[in-house]
Design a protein around this motif. Structure first.
Motif, PDB file in Angstrom:
ATOM      1  N   ILE A   1      49.885  33.286  64.796  1.00  0.00           N
ATOM      2  CA  ILE A   1      49.307  32.852  63.534  1.00  0.00           C
ATOM      3  C   ILE A   1      49.862  33.748  62.439  1.00  0.00           C
TER       4      ILE A   1
ATOM      5  N   LEU B   1      41.095  31.836  58.239  1.00  0.00           N
ATOM      6  CA  LEU B   1      42.408  31.280  57.946  1.00  0.00           C
ATOM      7  C   LEU B   1      42.293  30.529  56.623  1.00  0.00           C
TER       8      LEU B   1
ATOM      9  N   ILE C   1      46.192  33.788  58.262  1.00  0.00           N
ATOM     10  CA  ILE C   1      45.074  34.742  58.241  1.00  0.00           C
ATOM     11  C   ILE C   1      44.951  35.341  56.849  1.00  0.00           C
TER      12      ILE C   1
ATOM     13  N   VAL D   1      38.520  27.946  58.946  1.00  0.00           N
ATOM     14  CA  VAL D   1      39.567  27.595  57.989  1.00  0.00           C
ATOM     15  C   VAL D   1      38.912  27.280  56.648  1.00  0.00           C
TER      16      VAL D   1
END
Length: 130
Positions: free
Chosen positions: A8, A43, A55, A76
């Motif tokens: 990520i 996120l 992130i 998110v």
């Protein structure tokens, strides 16, 4: 031992602040191993963007989860624009255990244009004759 199938990305705004030291990270990893992950890793992405969320808060928690084998939880958030992401990261930095100098450096990296304007005012740039 990172549990993510694909890495990520970390948003550049989140990189304005230092990572924990090895000792601090070890302590966080031990806490997560004993108690689980209490706060999800945040996120963020700009609304309408086709880029994958990155992130914006929780780099250390993500790394500690990878160290302990604990499956991380994610949340998110869609932001209006990049400025909103930087403001979010700045607000989150207020909770961190960092020095005033580290916080100031992080703020300067997040908002470089604000620092340029302030420096120009301090040097009397507005008082020059053309």
């Amino acid at each position: 031992m990172n549990m993510h199938s694909t890495p990520i990305a970390v948003h550049p705004a989140a990189q304005a602040y230092r990572m924990m030291t090895d000792e601090e990270l070890g302590s966080l990893a031990a806490s997560i191993a004993d108690n689980g992950l209490r706060d999800p890793i945040i996120l963020g992405k700009v609304k309408g963007s086709t880029e994958q969320p990155a992130i914006v808060d929780g780099r250390n928690r993500d790394k500690a989860c990878g160290m302990t084998g604990v499956q991380p939880r994610f949340e998110v958030i869609e932001f209006e624009d990049e400025d909103a992401i930087r403001a979010f990261v700045k607000d989150r930095s207020e909770r961190r255990d960092i020095s005033k100098g580290q916080r100031a450096m992080g703020h300067a990296l997040l908002f470089p244009d604000a620092q340029k304007g302030r420096q120009g005012q301090e040097k009397g740039a507005g008082n020059r004759r053309v």
